[in-house]
Design an enzyme around this catalytic site. Structure first.
Site, PDB file in Angstrom:
ATOM      1  N   ASP A  62      44.936  73.119   9.326  1.00  0.00           N
ATOM      2  CA  ASP A  62      43.545  73.154   9.056  1.00  0.00           C
ATOM      3  C   ASP A  62      42.636  73.781  10.281  1.00  0.00           C
ATOM      4  O   ASP A  62      43.060  73.980  11.464  1.00  0.00           O
ATOM      5  CB  ASP A  62      43.099  71.822   8.399  1.00  0.00           C
ATOM      6  CG  ASP A  62      43.287  70.815   9.209  1.00  0.00           C
ATOM      7  OD1 ASP A  62      44.020  70.869  10.409  1.00  0.00           O
ATOM      8  OD2 ASP A  62      43.506  69.709   8.966  1.00  0.00           O
ATOM      9  N   ASN A 128      41.036  57.329   5.041  1.00  0.00           N
ATOM     10  CA  ASN A 128      41.076  57.380   3.677  1.00  0.00           C
ATOM     11  C   ASN A 128      42.350  58.032   3.051  1.00  0.00           C
ATOM     12  O   ASN A 128      42.274  58.155   1.898  1.00  0.00           O
ATOM     13  CB  ASN A 128      40.000  58.025   3.162  1.00  0.00           C
ATOM     14  CG  ASN A 128      39.754  59.649   3.567  1.00  0.00           C
ATOM     15  OD1 ASN A 128      40.689  60.201   4.175  1.00  0.00           O
ATOM     16  ND2 ASN A 128      38.891  60.376   3.204  1.00  0.00           N
ATOM     17  N   HIS A 130      43.833  61.035   3.780  1.00  0.00           N
ATOM     18  CA  HIS A 130      43.688  62.369   3.725  1.00  0.00           C
ATOM     19  C   HIS A 130      44.970  63.077   4.702  1.00  0.00           C
ATOM     20  O   HIS A 130      45.309  62.300   5.544  1.00  0.00           O
ATOM     21  CB  HIS A 130      42.476  63.193   3.944  1.00  0.00           C
ATOM     22  CG  HIS A 130      42.060  63.131   5.278  1.00  0.00           C
ATOM     23  ND1 HIS A 130      40.955  62.611   5.820  1.00  0.00           N
ATOM     24  CD2 HIS A 130      42.761  63.702   6.468  1.00  0.00           C
ATOM     25  CE1 HIS A 130      40.788  62.660   7.040  1.00  0.00           C
ATOM     26  NE2 HIS A 130      41.644  63.493   7.448  1.00  0.00           N
ATOM     27  N   GLU A 135      41.204  65.818   0.845  1.00  0.00           N
ATOM     28  CA  GLU A 135      40.700  64.538   0.818  1.00  0.00           C
ATOM     29  C   GLU A 135      40.878  63.902  -0.459  1.00  0.00           C
ATOM     30  O   GLU A 135      41.486  64.528  -1.394  1.00  0.00           O
ATOM     31  CB  GLU A 135      38.855  64.974   1.023  1.00  0.00           C
ATOM     32  CG  GLU A 135      38.580  65.373   2.333  1.00  0.00           C
ATOM     33  CD  GLU A 135      38.339  64.258   3.219  1.00  0.00           C
ATOM     34  OE1 GLU A 135      38.993  63.284   3.386  1.00  0.00           O
ATOM     35  OE2 GLU A 135      37.600  64.567   4.101  1.00  0.00           O
TER      36      GLU A 135
HETATM   37  C1  GLP Z   1      41.497  65.079  10.981  1.00  0.00           C
HETATM   38  C2  GLP Z   1      42.713  66.131  10.757  1.00  0.00           C
HETATM   39  C3  GLP Z   1      44.076  65.430  10.066  1.00  0.00           C
HETATM   40  C4  GLP Z   1      44.404  64.308  10.953  1.00  0.00           C
HETATM   41  C5  GLP Z   1      43.357  63.262  10.847  1.00  0.00           C
HETATM   42  C6  GLP Z   1      43.384  62.077  11.613  1.00  0.00           C
HETATM   43  O1  GLP Z   1      40.963  64.781   9.837  1.00  0.00           O
HETATM   44  N1  GLP Z   1      42.356  67.037   9.861  1.00  0.00           N
HETATM   45  O2  GLP Z   1      44.968  66.469  10.106  1.00  0.00           O
HETATM   46  O3  GLP Z   1      45.603  63.629  10.486  1.00  0.00           O
HETATM   47  O4  GLP Z   1      42.099  63.873  11.423  1.00  0.00           O
HETATM   48  O5  GLP Z   1      43.302  62.122  12.951  1.00  0.00           O
HETATM   49  P1  GLP Z   1      43.669  61.173  14.167  1.00  0.00           P
HETATM   50  O6  GLP Z   1      44.935  61.605  14.253  1.00  0.00           O
HETATM   51  O7  GLP Z   1      42.619  61.572  15.419  1.00  0.00           O
HETATM   52  O8  GLP Z   1      43.197  59.837  13.616  1.00  0.00           O
END
Ligand code: GLP
Length: 233
Positions: A62, A128, A130, A135
């Site tokens: 993404d 949440n 995702h 989402e």
């Molecule tokens: C973002 C990314 C996800 C990732 C999530 C969790 O929203 N788009 O791909 O898994 O953050 O982030 P973190 O690893 O910093 O908790």
């Protein structure tokens, strides 16, 4: 789903790296990569290793809408900084968050995915549930799309920005349908704030209210969690 509990994120990064090396030995040559703090220990293992990735292609999940690759908060910048600048890959793909036609960019990215089928997909998980930026409520069979970030995601990701108003409200994300086409999925989660999402992903129903629960339907999904993230299992 296979669950592997490790002591901490460092051990998790080592475990994920072992799985990637096993994949490379099987001639896997395309990695689906993720951003966020979770995969950092894996990327450190990769960059500190002598493993050659110059014949490996990467396809990222993404990108934020409105940020170009020179913006330090963009996912393209993150990937360059933490991995690609230190460990050359053959080709690296990240959606273009500055594309003038975002719908066309989604279609272009589906084409990239079709031409470079992912062998191993690395995933983190949002609080949440995702995956990528899919989402709650996302289509479980979806392709790349323009998504609106939820308040909880904006709140969780604001730590990377100067102020919450700077966090983009939209992103381009590979769809869940495409994520599920990866031959092997490796989802990592560390820390107590992921414990509820991890428990629901593994023990709850498969539902788009918690997008990561779809991994229950994948034949080769591995979940690497530290003790804190596994606390509610
Ligand atoms: C973002 C990314 C996800 C990732 C999530 C969790 O929203 N788009 O791909 O898994 O953050 O982030 P973190 O690893 O910093 O908790």
């Amino acid at each position: 789903m296979k669950i592997i509990t490790v002591k901490d994120n460092i051990a998790g990064g080592k475990k994920a790296f072992e799985l990637i090396k096993e994949g490379l030995d099987k001639n896997y040559d395309t990695l689906g990569l993720a951003t966020g703090s979770t995969p950092l220990s894996l990327y450190e293992e990769m960059t500190n290793s002598t493993v050659d990735f110059s014949k490996v292609t990467s396809v990222n999940l993404d990108e934020y809408v409105g940020l170009d690759g020179d913006n330090p908060q963009s996912y393209r910048y993150f990937m360059n900084e933490h991995l690609f600048a230190k460990k050359p890959f053959k080709e690296t793909f990240v959606p273009n968050g500055k594309a003038s036609d975002l719908q066309a960019e989604c279609l272009r990215y589906d084409d990239v995915i079709a031409k470079h089928p992912v062998d191993i997909q690395i995933l983190g998980i949002g609080v949440n549930g995702h995956i990528g930026f899919n989402e709650p409520g996302a289509d479980l069979e979806g392709k790349t799309s323009l998504v609106h970030l939820t308040e909880s995601t904006i709140e969780a990701n604001k730590r990377f920005f100067d102020k919450v108003e700077d966090v983009p409200t939209q992103a381009i994300s590979m769809g869940i349908g495409s994520i599920m086409e990866g031959k092997q999925l490796i989802l990592m989660a560390y820390g107590a704030n992921k414990a509820d999402a991890i428990n629901e992903m593994i023990n709850g129903p498969v539902t788009n209210h918690l997008p990561a629960s779809v991994l229950q339907n994948h034949a080769n999904a591995i979940v690497i969690v530290d003790e804190a993230a596994a606390a509610k299992l």
